[in-house]
Design a protein around this motif. Structure first.
Motif, short mmCIF file in Angstrom:
data_model
loop_
_atom_site.label_atom_id
_atom_site.label_comp_id
_atom_site.label_asym_id
_atom_site.label_seq_id
_atom_site.Cartn_x
_atom_site.Cartn_y
_atom_site.Cartn_z
N ASN A 223 11.99 -29.89 -41.07
CA ASN A 223 11.05 -28.77 -41.25
C ASN A 223 9.68 -29.03 -40.67
O ASN A 223 8.76 -28.25 -40.88
CB ASN A 223 10.92 -28.43 -42.74
N ASP B 45 6.72 -22.93 -40.61
CA ASP B 45 6.11 -22.26 -41.75
C ASP B 45 7.08 -22.28 -42.93
O ASP B 45 8.29 -22.51 -42.75
CB ASP B 45 5.76 -20.81 -41.39
N PRO B 46 6.59 -22.11 -44.17
CA PRO B 46 7.45 -22.24 -45.35
C PRO B 46 8.69 -21.36 -45.34
O PRO B 46 9.78 -21.81 -45.74
CB PRO B 46 6.51 -21.87 -46.51
N LYS B 47 8.56 -20.12 -44.89
CA LYS B 47 9.72 -19.22 -44.88
C LYS B 47 10.79 -19.71 -43.92
O LYS B 47 11.99 -19.75 -44.26
CB LYS B 47 9.28 -17.80 -44.50
N THR C 214 12.58 -22.84 -45.21
CA THR C 214 13.61 -22.54 -46.19
C THR C 214 14.90 -22.09 -45.51
O THR C 214 16.01 -22.46 -45.93
CB THR C 214 13.13 -21.46 -47.17
N ASP D 73 9.05 -33.34 -47.71
CA ASP D 73 8.78 -31.97 -48.11
C ASP D 73 9.40 -31.69 -49.47
O ASP D 73 10.62 -31.62 -49.61
CB ASP D 73 9.34 -31.03 -47.05
N ASN E 143 9.50 -28.95 -51.04
CA ASN E 143 10.26 -27.69 -51.01
C ASN E 143 11.72 -27.97 -50.64
O ASN E 143 12.64 -27.37 -51.20
CB ASN E 143 9.64 -26.70 -50.03
N SER F 250 2.02 -32.76 -54.14
CA SER F 250 1.93 -31.58 -53.27
C SER F 250 1.17 -30.46 -53.98
O SER F 250 1.20 -30.35 -55.20
CB SER F 250 3.33 -31.10 -52.88
#
Length: 254
Positions: free
Chosen positions: A165, A169-171, A174, A197, A199, A240
């Motif tokens: 990742n 960007d976060p989206k 994912t 990460d 996430n 984080s």
């Protein structure tokens, strides 16, 4: 399945890995996490055979790589797919040529058979119709999906992902996480992901190995990591910004 037994790796007088033993399970997303300098990348390179540990053994299924002859090592390389941190696509090649590259390297398939497989994996990562484009003509997230397609084009038994990742960007991150996990389950691959990460840990961490200063200090699932009382792990998890906010909310509700 990949199993490691008591591996040590040194560079000069500095010992980077200090007797790590663990198992990476088939059909699961196995994550190696930890702070910078914890030994994650060195461990990954040992798993790939790029570094040789001074002590310990690494088993693919039941065969230690240290005992493989040249032919067995070649067969193993054919069974490995690699997703590099920056994608590592060839700028001068089209998407089709990039994805076909491992087939040209490791197989003697006919051109039409290779092309059929390329189209199959591009469709799997939802990139139909981009064959003749070049990497610079598509987005960073699409480039990462091309890299995944290339990593699985040879139907690997093992998939390694180095910070998949990074730069996303976060989206989009994912989306990539979910795609890696879907492919792992769909093809029953042993997938090993090096990441920092949280996430990713929360999304796909089915088996998590936490390293600190070259030691394995905790292992568990993404559900268990939020319940552990291991201070090293909790310090890392809540370092984080996202999880600092979660902790504040938990403290207020508690």
């Amino acid at each position: 399945m990949i199993r490691i037994e008591n591996i040590h790796k040194r560079f000069g007088e500095e010992e980077i890995l200090k007797g790590i033993s663990t198992t990476f399970e088939k059909g699961k997303t196995n994550l190696i996490i930890g702070q910078s300098g914890s030994g994650k990348t060195v461990m990954l390179k040992c798993l790939l055979g790029l570094f040789s540990p001074e002590e310990g053994r690494i088993f693919y299924e039941d065969k230690p790589i240290q005992e493989m002859d040249e032919e067995e090592q070649r067969d193993l390389r054919e069974d490995i797919g690699m997703l590099f941190q920056g994608g590592a696509l060839f700028d001068s090649m089209t998407i089709e040529e990039n994805v076909m590259f491992p087939l040209r390297m490791f197989t003697n398939n006919k051109k039409e058979d290779m092309l059929a497989r390329v189209n199959e994996v591009l469709s799997r990562v939802k990139l139909d119709g981009v064959n003749k484009k070049y990497p610079a003509e598509i987005s960073g997230g699409m480039q990462k999906r091309v890299s995944i397609a290339r990593a699985i084009v040879n139907k690997p038994k093992y998939l390694f992902c180095d910070e998949p990742n990074s730069g996303l960007d976060p989206k989009t991150a994912t989306v990539i996480d979910n795609l890696i996990q879907e492919i792992t389950h769909e093809y029953d691959i042993t997938t090993v992901v090096v990441s920092h990460d949280m996430n990713s840990v929360m999304e796909i961490g089915e088996n998590i190995v936490f390293l600190k200063n070259g030691l394995l200090v905790w292992q568990g699932t993404n559900n268990e990591i939020f319940k552990t009382d291991n201070q090293d792990v909790t310090d890392f998890v809540y370092s984080s910004d996202l999880f600092k906010k979660i902790r504040v909310v938990q403290q207020k509700e508690g």
